[in-house]
Motif scaffolding. Structure first.
Motif, PDB file in Angstrom:
ATOM      1  N   PRO A   1      -3.538  -4.108  -9.141  1.00 54.08           N
ATOM      2  CA  PRO A   1      -4.431  -4.201  -7.976  1.00 54.08           C
ATOM      3  C   PRO A   1      -5.621  -3.255  -8.096  1.00 54.08           C
ATOM      4  O   PRO A   1      -5.654  -2.388  -8.978  1.00 54.08           O
ATOM      5  CB  PRO A   1      -3.521  -3.793  -6.817  1.00 54.08           C
ATOM      6  CG  PRO A   1      -2.505  -2.896  -7.431  1.00 54.08           C
ATOM      7  CD  PRO A   1      -2.295  -3.412  -8.828  1.00 54.08           C
ATOM      8  N   PRO A   2      -6.599  -3.398  -7.189  1.00 55.46           N
ATOM      9  CA  PRO A   2      -7.728  -2.462  -7.186  1.00 55.46           C
ATOM     10  C   PRO A   2      -7.235  -1.012  -7.127  1.00 55.46           C
ATOM     11  O   PRO A   2      -6.236  -0.705  -6.477  1.00 55.46           O
ATOM     12  CB  PRO A   2      -8.501  -2.835  -5.923  1.00 55.46           C
ATOM     13  CG  PRO A   2      -8.181  -4.282  -5.722  1.00 55.46           C
ATOM     14  CD  PRO A   2      -6.745  -4.428  -6.162  1.00 55.46           C
ATOM     15  N   VAL A   3      -7.949  -0.149  -7.813  1.00 56.35           N
ATOM     16  CA  VAL A   3      -7.533   1.252  -7.953  1.00 56.35           C
ATOM     17  C   VAL A   3      -7.700   1.998  -6.628  1.00 56.35           C
ATOM     18  O   VAL A   3      -8.732   1.904  -5.972  1.00 56.35           O
ATOM     19  CB  VAL A   3      -8.335   1.949  -9.068  1.00 56.35           C
ATOM     20  CG1 VAL A   3      -7.926   3.405  -9.202  1.00 56.35           C
ATOM     21  CG2 VAL A   3      -8.157   1.212 -10.384  1.00 56.35           C
ATOM     22  N   ARG A   4      -6.675   2.709  -6.272  1.00 50.93           N
ATOM     23  CA  ARG A   4      -6.655   3.631  -5.134  1.00 50.93           C
ATOM     24  C   ARG A   4      -6.115   4.952  -5.658  1.00 50.93           C
ATOM     25  O   ARG A   4      -5.802   5.079  -6.832  1.00 50.93           O
ATOM     26  CB  ARG A   4      -5.735   3.111  -4.019  1.00 50.93           C
ATOM     27  CG  ARG A   4      -6.057   1.736  -3.503  1.00 50.93           C
ATOM     28  CD  ARG A   4      -7.380   1.751  -2.750  1.00 50.93           C
ATOM     29  NE  ARG A   4      -7.642   0.463  -2.161  1.00 50.93           N
ATOM     30  CZ  ARG A   4      -7.708   0.228  -0.864  1.00 50.93           C
ATOM     31  NH1 ARG A   4      -7.562   1.201  -0.002  1.00 50.93           N
ATOM     32  NH2 ARG A   4      -7.958  -0.976  -0.417  1.00 50.93           N
ATOM     33  N   ASP A   5      -5.925   5.904  -4.774  1.00 58.03           N
ATOM     34  CA  ASP A   5      -5.351   7.172  -5.218  1.00 58.03           C
ATOM     35  C   ASP A   5      -3.844   7.171  -4.983  1.00 58.03           C
ATOM     36  O   ASP A   5      -3.279   6.257  -4.384  1.00 58.03           O
ATOM     37  CB  ASP A   5      -6.036   8.359  -4.537  1.00 58.03           C
ATOM     38  CG  ASP A   5      -5.969   8.286  -3.017  1.00 58.03           C
ATOM     39  OD1 ASP A   5      -5.153   7.526  -2.460  1.00 58.03           O
ATOM     40  OD2 ASP A   5      -6.748   9.013  -2.378  1.00 58.03           O
ATOM     41  N   VAL A   6      -3.207   8.220  -5.472  1.00 57.01           N
ATOM     42  CA  VAL A   6      -1.754   8.334  -5.341  1.00 57.01           C
ATOM     43  C   VAL A   6      -1.357   8.426  -3.868  1.00 57.01           C
ATOM     44  O   VAL A   6      -0.319   7.904  -3.468  1.00 57.01           O
ATOM     45  CB  VAL A   6      -1.224   9.531  -6.162  1.00 57.01           C
ATOM     46  CG1 VAL A   6       0.249   9.772  -5.896  1.00 57.01           C
ATOM     47  CG2 VAL A   6      -1.461   9.286  -7.658  1.00 57.01           C
ATOM     48  N   ALA A   7      -2.189   9.037  -3.048  1.00 57.47           N
ATOM     49  CA  ALA A   7      -1.887   9.138  -1.609  1.00 57.47           C
ATOM     50  C   ALA A   7      -1.762   7.749  -0.981  1.00 57.47           C
ATOM     51  O   ALA A   7      -0.912   7.527  -0.111  1.00 57.47           O
ATOM     52  CB  ALA A   7      -2.964   9.955  -0.892  1.00 57.47           C
ATOM     53  N   PHE A   8      -2.589   6.801  -1.411  1.00 54.49           N
ATOM     54  CA  PHE A   8      -2.486   5.429  -0.919  1.00 54.49           C
ATOM     55  C   PHE A   8      -1.132   4.827  -1.296  1.00 54.49           C
ATOM     56  O   PHE A   8      -0.468   4.193  -0.478  1.00 54.49           O
ATOM     57  CB  PHE A   8      -3.626   4.567  -1.477  1.00 54.49           C
ATOM     58  CG  PHE A   8      -3.509   3.117  -1.090  1.00 54.49           C
ATOM     59  CD1 PHE A   8      -4.083   2.658   0.082  1.00 54.49           C
ATOM     60  CD2 PHE A   8      -2.818   2.216  -1.883  1.00 54.49           C
ATOM     61  CE1 PHE A   8      -3.967   1.325   0.459  1.00 54.49           C
ATOM     62  CE2 PHE A   8      -2.697   0.892  -1.529  1.00 54.49           C
ATOM     63  CZ  PHE A   8      -3.269   0.438  -0.352  1.00 54.49           C
ATOM     64  N   LEU A   9      -0.727   5.037  -2.550  1.00 54.95           N
ATOM     65  CA  LEU A   9       0.568   4.506  -2.994  1.00 54.95           C
ATOM     66  C   LEU A   9       1.721   5.145  -2.224  1.00 54.95           C
ATOM     67  O   LEU A   9       2.697   4.467  -1.883  1.00 54.95           O
ATOM     68  CB  LEU A   9       0.746   4.722  -4.495  1.00 54.95           C
ATOM     69  CG  LEU A   9      -0.198   3.944  -5.403  1.00 54.95           C
ATOM     70  CD1 LEU A   9       0.037   4.326  -6.856  1.00 54.95           C
ATOM     71  CD2 LEU A   9      -0.063   2.444  -5.204  1.00 54.95           C
ATOM     72  N   GLU A  10       1.601   6.440  -1.951  1.00 53.51           N
ATOM     73  CA  GLU A  10       2.637   7.118  -1.159  1.00 53.51           C
ATOM     74  C   GLU A  10       2.722   6.517   0.239  1.00 53.51           C
ATOM     75  O   GLU A  10       3.816   6.289   0.758  1.00 53.51           O
ATOM     76  CB  GLU A  10       2.349   8.618  -1.069  1.00 53.51           C
ATOM     77  CG  GLU A  10       2.557   9.350  -2.371  1.00 53.51           C
ATOM     78  CD  GLU A  10       2.090  10.791  -2.314  1.00 53.51           C
ATOM     79  OE1 GLU A  10       1.114  11.097  -1.588  1.00 53.51           O
ATOM     80  OE2 GLU A  10       2.708  11.620  -3.008  1.00 53.51           O
ATOM     81  N   ALA A  11       1.574   6.243   0.854  1.00 52.79           N
ATOM     82  CA  ALA A  11       1.553   5.634   2.193  1.00 52.79           C
ATOM     83  C   ALA A  11       2.145   4.235   2.152  1.00 52.79           C
ATOM     84  O   ALA A  11       2.912   3.847   3.052  1.00 52.79           O
ATOM     85  CB  ALA A  11       0.131   5.606   2.744  1.00 52.79           C
ATOM     86  N   ALA A  12       1.816   3.467   1.129  1.00 52.54           N
ATOM     87  CA  ALA A  12       2.363   2.116   0.999  1.00 52.54           C
ATOM     88  C   ALA A  12       3.875   2.170   0.791  1.00 52.54           C
ATOM     89  O   ALA A  12       4.623   1.371   1.371  1.00 52.54           O
ATOM     90  CB  ALA A  12       1.689   1.379  -0.150  1.00 52.54           C
ATOM     91  N   GLN A  13       4.333   3.126  -0.003  1.00 54.18           N
ATOM     92  CA  GLN A  13       5.769   3.284  -0.221  1.00 54.18           C
ATOM     93  C   GLN A  13       6.472   3.661   1.081  1.00 54.18           C
ATOM     94  O   GLN A  13       7.511   3.096   1.419  1.00 54.18           O
ATOM     95  CB  GLN A  13       6.036   4.345  -1.293  1.00 54.18           C
ATOM     96  CG  GLN A  13       7.519   4.565  -1.566  1.00 54.18           C
ATOM     97  CD  GLN A  13       7.797   5.802  -2.382  1.00 54.18           C
ATOM     98  OE1 GLN A  13       7.016   6.755  -2.365  1.00 54.18           O
ATOM     99  NE2 GLN A  13       8.916   5.797  -3.086  1.00 54.18           N
ATOM    100  N   ARG A  14       5.898   4.611   1.826  1.00 51.69           N
ATOM    101  CA  ARG A  14       6.496   5.023   3.112  1.00 51.69           C
ATOM    102  C   ARG A  14       6.530   3.876   4.117  1.00 51.69           C
ATOM    103  O   ARG A  14       7.394   3.841   4.988  1.00 51.69           O
ATOM    104  CB  ARG A  14       5.729   6.192   3.714  1.00 51.69           C
ATOM    105  CG  ARG A  14       6.075   7.540   3.155  1.00 51.69           C
ATOM    106  CD  ARG A  14       5.481   8.679   3.977  1.00 51.69           C
ATOM    107  NE  ARG A  14       4.062   8.513   4.257  1.00 51.69           N
ATOM    108  CZ  ARG A  14       3.076   8.918   3.464  1.00 51.69           C
ATOM    109  NH1 ARG A  14       3.353   9.527   2.332  1.00 51.69           N
ATOM    110  NH2 ARG A  14       1.814   8.736   3.808  1.00 51.69           N
TER     111      ARG A  14
END
Length: 163
Positions: free
Chosen positions: A7-20
């Motif tokens: 997917p389009p690049v985001r930061d690790v904080a975005f992935l953490e929010a998506a995981q949560r």
């Protein structure tokens, strides 16, 4: 298994929010995608589906017979970089090329990726080179996000060696 979705690049904080945003008790794809849209800056359900699959590739989420659920693991940069390289199609090849060359532009990286693009992928898209050039750019961007590479001011990407 290696995942093709990048997917389009985001930061690790975005992935953490998506995981949560994902449930601990498995939920349907639709439910998980709605949660990702509600809890992050994902622009649509389709985009959220890409991030859900990417979370699965990064071992932050898992699919069960009852649906998707959050895995109880931290989104540590080194762990993400390892999962990215092992489980995302093209990441290993790209990082190997980057390490071998010392630095690459997006176009140079794409030229190195050409031979790894499966025939069925070439036949699937009318502009397969455009698709895979964008994919290469995203792979490089995620490599930077996970601390496996850096990007300099001249648009060159360089590998970061991990100890």
């Amino acid at each position: 298994m290696r995942y093709k979705i990048v997917p389009p690049v985001r930061d690790v904080a975005f992935l953490e929010a998506a995981q949560r945003a994902l449930p601990l008790v498995p939920g349907t794809v639709e439910d998980c995608c709605l949660r990702i849209v509600d809890e992050t800056a994902a622009p649509s359900r389709d985009a959220a589906r890409e991030y859900l699959t990417f979370l699965q590739a990064l071992e932050l989420a898992e699919e069960t017979p009852r649906g998707f659920r959050r895995r109880r693991v931290d989104a540590d940069e080194a762990v993400l970089a390892d999962a990215f390289e092992r489980r995302v199609f093209g990441a290993r090849e790209l990082l190997d090329a980057l390490r071998g060359a010392g630095s690459l532009t997006v176009d140079e990286a794409f030229d190195g990726m050409r031979e790894h693009v499966p025939r069925w992928e070439r036949d699937r898209h009318t502009d397969w080179e455009g698709e895979w050039r964008e994919r290469t750019e995203r792979l490089l961007g995620w490599s930077v996000a996970f601390g496996a590479a850096t990007r300099d001011d001249g648009d060159r990407y360089r590998p970061i060696e991990r100890s």
